[in-house]
Motif scaffolding. Structure first.
Motif, PDB file in Angstrom:
ATOM      1  N   ARG B 511       0.885  -1.284   0.059  1.00  0.00           N
ATOM      2  CA  ARG B 511       0.055   0.052  -0.040  1.00  0.00           C
ATOM      3  C   ARG B 511       0.846   1.188   0.042  1.00  0.00           C
ATOM      4  NH1 ARG B 511      -2.641  -0.496   4.697  1.00  0.00           N
ATOM      5  NH2 ARG B 511      -4.173  -1.726   3.937  1.00  0.00           N
ATOM      6  N   ARG B 512       2.044   1.044   0.934  1.00  0.00           N
ATOM      7  CA  ARG B 512       2.788   2.350   1.081  1.00  0.00           C
ATOM      8  C   ARG B 512       3.281   2.661  -0.246  1.00  0.00           C
ATOM      9  NH1 ARG B 512       6.494   1.117   4.555  1.00  0.00           N
ATOM     10  NH2 ARG B 512       5.473  -0.530   5.708  1.00  0.00           N
ATOM     11  N   GLU B 517       4.055   5.564  -5.466  1.00  0.00           N
ATOM     12  CA  GLU B 517       4.131   5.834  -7.032  1.00  0.00           C
ATOM     13  C   GLU B 517       3.229   6.808  -7.425  1.00  0.00           C
ATOM     14  OE1 GLU B 517       3.657   1.950  -8.566  1.00  0.00           O
ATOM     15  OE2 GLU B 517       5.796   1.384  -7.740  1.00  0.00           O
ATOM     16  N   ILE B 518       2.060   6.694  -6.818  1.00  0.00           N
ATOM     17  CA  ILE B 518       1.029   7.758  -7.176  1.00  0.00           C
ATOM     18  C   ILE B 518       1.453   9.182  -7.181  1.00  0.00           C
ATOM     19  CG2 ILE B 518      -1.391   8.482  -6.420  1.00  0.00           C
ATOM     20  CD1 ILE B 518      -1.946   5.866  -5.738  1.00  0.00           C
ATOM     21  N   GLU B 524       5.151  14.451 -11.461  1.00  0.00           N
ATOM     22  CA  GLU B 524       5.375  14.561 -12.773  1.00  0.00           C
ATOM     23  C   GLU B 524       4.463  15.430 -13.491  1.00  0.00           C
ATOM     24  OE1 GLU B 524       6.018  10.924 -15.904  1.00  0.00           O
ATOM     25  OE2 GLU B 524       7.516  10.453 -13.579  1.00  0.00           O
ATOM     26  N   ILE B 525       3.029  15.027 -13.265  1.00  0.00           N
ATOM     27  CA  ILE B 525       2.199  15.589 -14.039  1.00  0.00           C
ATOM     28  C   ILE B 525       2.263  17.065 -13.614  1.00  0.00           C
ATOM     29  CG2 ILE B 525      -0.393  16.018 -13.971  1.00  0.00           C
ATOM     30  CD1 ILE B 525      -0.700  13.025 -13.788  1.00  0.00           C
ATOM     31  N   GLU B 526       2.490  17.335 -12.424  1.00  0.00           N
ATOM     32  CA  GLU B 526       2.555  18.800 -11.838  1.00  0.00           C
ATOM     33  C   GLU B 526       3.541  19.583 -12.807  1.00  0.00           C
ATOM     34  OE1 GLU B 526       2.697  19.048  -7.620  1.00  0.00           O
ATOM     35  OE2 GLU B 526       0.787  18.219  -7.461  1.00  0.00           O
ATOM     36  N   ALA B 527       4.697  19.039 -12.988  1.00  0.00           N
ATOM     37  CA  ALA B 527       5.939  19.498 -13.648  1.00  0.00           C
ATOM     38  C   ALA B 527       5.344  19.602 -14.929  1.00  0.00           C
ATOM     39  CB  ALA B 527       7.112  18.498 -13.756  1.00  0.00           C
ATOM     40  N   ASP B 528       4.902  18.778 -15.673  1.00  0.00           N
ATOM     41  CA  ASP B 528       4.301  18.965 -17.057  1.00  0.00           C
ATOM     42  C   ASP B 528       3.665  20.103 -17.265  1.00  0.00           C
ATOM     43  OD1 ASP B 528       5.932  16.711 -17.705  1.00  0.00           O
ATOM     44  OD2 ASP B 528       4.182  15.244 -18.239  1.00  0.00           O
TER      45      ASP B 528
END
Lengths: 100, 559
Positions: B511-512, B517-518, B524-528
């Motif tokens: 779970r951790r 990973e999430i 990553e998405i935020e950086a993009d």
């Protein structure tokens, strides 16, 4: 026979006690028989005392008397007892004989 | 004094005898006590006389033809009679009639008037109501004329009757059924026979009422006892099946055992049989019953035929049952007697007497099998039957222990007692895997539903416990087998727990991990997105610059 009995101890008289209980025929007969024996064997050979236990029953206990009449030769020792009305004179003398 | 129609009676104060004769000996009449030498005639007579003086205010005269007065006083002194004190107080007189045939000659007619005079003197002296002649037959050896003697004895009895003396005459038993001198001829009111028999080297004294004119009486032979309490007759009366039934329960002293019975405990007044082989805990369980009775403030009577009181106390202390306090406070009575000490009948009689005296609510007999050696099974059974009946009719709970020699096959007592018992607890001692384990099983419990389980019987410092056996794959297990099986189960349990924990931890890790990973992807998405916004801003700047440039260019061309 008659002279034998007193002859054994001529010096001291035999002390006899006759126990009776009232004026019964047996008692009267015993007294009469004893008196006759004494008279025939001569005076001084016997001292006789008659005790009526009806008058003093305590003596029966003290002297351990059971039958009536009882003649007791107290002296000389040992004590000898003859019960009955003393009707057989010869037997009486045999039993009263010293040491016999 | 109990008066029955027509005949009045003088109590003897002898335990049991007065019940048997419905009041005692005939008042003002002679009673003949006959028996062989050493069977207790003189003791009977002296007890009658002395009890009369002490308890019923009837002074007495003891006429002895044989023993000396000092001997008679000494003989009864051991039984707690202070005869010399009574003599000093003038309530009793001993008249010693000694006739020595050696110094006596009979010449002519005589009678026993002097004897009468002496008796009269003694009677008047103490105001006697009772008189004992012990034994008048000795006169026959002292006097040679039986005709005179018989006439005199007849006259003596008549004389005593006229004087209203309650008389006891003792006489030796002759060859036949009569006394040696046939004194029955003169005594027509009451004749007692004392007997002394030896069977299997055990002697029993017995009393029988041969004749008792004008009154109902038991005709059986009754055992009697001469002990430190004096003379006592022990009527073992016939008993029926009309006992009172009790609904209330009593505790066995073992809570686990009580719990096996619906309602908790055994019925009061029931008979409980504890049977088992040697060392299966019979006596311990029996002692628990006694302890429980004492704890609830009731009395318990413990008859032991094998162990002394001290031994029982010590042994029970080891399982946390303290009996000494009850013995000291008088709520528990422990009576130890070897089976061979008395005959069977006498044992029974003594036990009945003790029960009647002590009035317990619980009686323990430990063990009844001890009697098997001293009598045959039928006798033992009949004795136990009488004991059970007696205790039941008195509402007394009875606990019997019985030693079994074998526990194989059918459970059966030697004495054939199982059918008499209301409850039967079977104690087993079974060998499994090289060890003996005690087990308890309730074979029957009349009128109560009860557990059908075999329980493991454990004796520890703090009492008896009954454990439910471990029900394993191979059946019920006890002892070490049970322990090993339980340990195995415990180990499996631990292993399972560890596995679960391991799985839980693995999931947690995953779970951790997933969460991490999430988070990375989101970053990553935020950086993009930031890049996109920067490009969009650049584009906007470019476009506005391009517009400005074009306008500038247009301005310059016009100029």
């Amino acid at each position: 026979m008659i002279d034998d009995a007193p002859g054994a101890a001529p010096s001291e008289p035999l002390k006899l006690v006759l126990y009776i209980a009232g004026q019964t025929p047996k008692s009267m007969a015993a007294i009469a028989n004893l008196e006759r024996i004494c008279a025939e064997t001569g005076p001084g050979k016997y001292t006789v005392e008659v005790i009526d236990l009806k008058k003093d029953p305590k003596l029966a206990r003290e002297h351990n008397i059971v039958a009536i009449p009882t003649l007791v030769r107290q002296l000389p020792v040992p004590i000898r007892k003859i019960i009955g009305d003393l009707s057989d004179r010869e037997k009486v003398l045999v039993h009263l004989k010293v040491g016999g | 004094m109990v008066e029955t129609k027509g005949i009045s009676k003088s109590p003897t104060g002898i335990d049991g005898f007065d019940d048997l004769t419905l009041g005692g000996l005939p008042t003002g009449r002679p009673t003949l006590v006959r028996g062989s030498a050493g069977c207790g005639k003189t003791l009977f007579a002296s007890t009658f006389l002395l009890n009369g003086t002490r308890e019923f205010d009837e002074p007495g005269v003891f006429v002895t033809f044989e023993e000396r007065p000092v001997d008679i006083v000494n003989n009864v002194a051991s039984l707690g009679f202070e005869m010399d004190r009574l003599i000093d107080e003038g309530k009793v007189w001993i008249e010693h009639i000694a006739v020595d045939p050696a110094e006596l000659a009979e010449i002519g007619e005589y009678d026993l008037e002097a004897l009468f005079l002496r008796l009269e003197l003694a009677i008047d002296q103490v105001g006697a109501k009772r008189i004992v002649l012990d034994t008048i037959e000795s006169l026959f050896s002292a006097f040679t004329n039986p005709a005179i003697l018989r006439a005199e004895i007849r006259r003596l009895f008549d004389w005593l009757k006229d004087r209203g003396m309650t008389t006891v005459i003792t006489a030796e038993r002759g060859d036949g059924s009569l006394t040696r001198q046939g004194l029955e001829e003169y005594v027509s009111d009451c004749v007692l026979l004392l007997d002394h028999r030896v069977h299997n080297q055990i002697s029993t004294r017995r009393l029988r009422i041969v004749k008792y004119r004008g009154t109902a009486h038991g005709t059986n032979e009754y055992p009697f006892l001469i002990d430190e309490d004096g003379f006592s007759v022990l009527p073992v009366s016939s008993l029926g099946l009309n006992h009172k039934v009790h609904e209330d329960r009593i505790s066995s002293g073992v809570p686990d055992l009580d719990a096996m019975l619906t309602g908790g405990g055994f019925h009061r007044g029931s008979s409980v049989l504890l049977s088992g082989v040697a060392g299966s805990g019979k006596s311990s369980l029996a002692a628990c019953f006694a302890d429980a009775a004492c704890k609830s403030g009731e009395r318990a009577l413990y008859f032991s035929f094998e162990e002394s009181a001290a031994q029982t106390v010590r042994n029970m202390r080891s399982i946390g049952v303290e009996l000494k306090q009850w013995l000291d406070s008088g709520t528990l009575r422990h009576i130890a007697a070897r089976p061979t000490f008395y005959s069977l009948e006498m044992h029974l009689a003594v036990m009945l007497r003790e029960v009647q005296r002590f009035k317990p609510s619980l009686v323990v007999l430990d063990p009844i099998s001890a009697f098997m050696g001293s009598a045959d099974a039928l006798e033992v059974q009949s004795m136990m039957l009488r004991m059970v009946d007696f205790l039941k009719s008195n509402g007394i709970t009875a606990v019997f222990t019985h030693l079994m020699h074998s526990q194989d096959g059918t459970a059966e007592t030697d004495v054939g007692l199982s059918s008499l018992m209301d409850a039967w607890i079977l104690l087993l001692n079974r060998e499994v895997n090289g060890e003996f384990n005690r087990e308890l099983y309730l074979l029957k419990a009349r009128g109560m539903s009860h557990s059908n389980q075999v329980r493991e019987f454990i004796m520890s410092d703090d009492g008896i416990r009954l454990l439910t056996p471990y029900l394993g794959e191979t059946g019920a297990l006890t002892g070490s087998a049970r322990k090993s099986e339980e340990a195995k189960a415990r180990r499996a349990e631990v292993a399972r727990r560890v596995e679960v924990q391991r799985l839980a931890e693995a999931i947690d890790t995953r779970r951790r991990k997933a969460k991490a990973e999430i988070e990375a992807l989101q970053a990553e998405i935020e950086a993009d997105e930031i890049e996109l916004r920067r490009i969009e801003a650049d584009e906007e700047t470019y476009l506005s610059q391009a517009l400005t440039d074009r306008e500038d260019m247009e301005k310059s061309r016009r100029a």
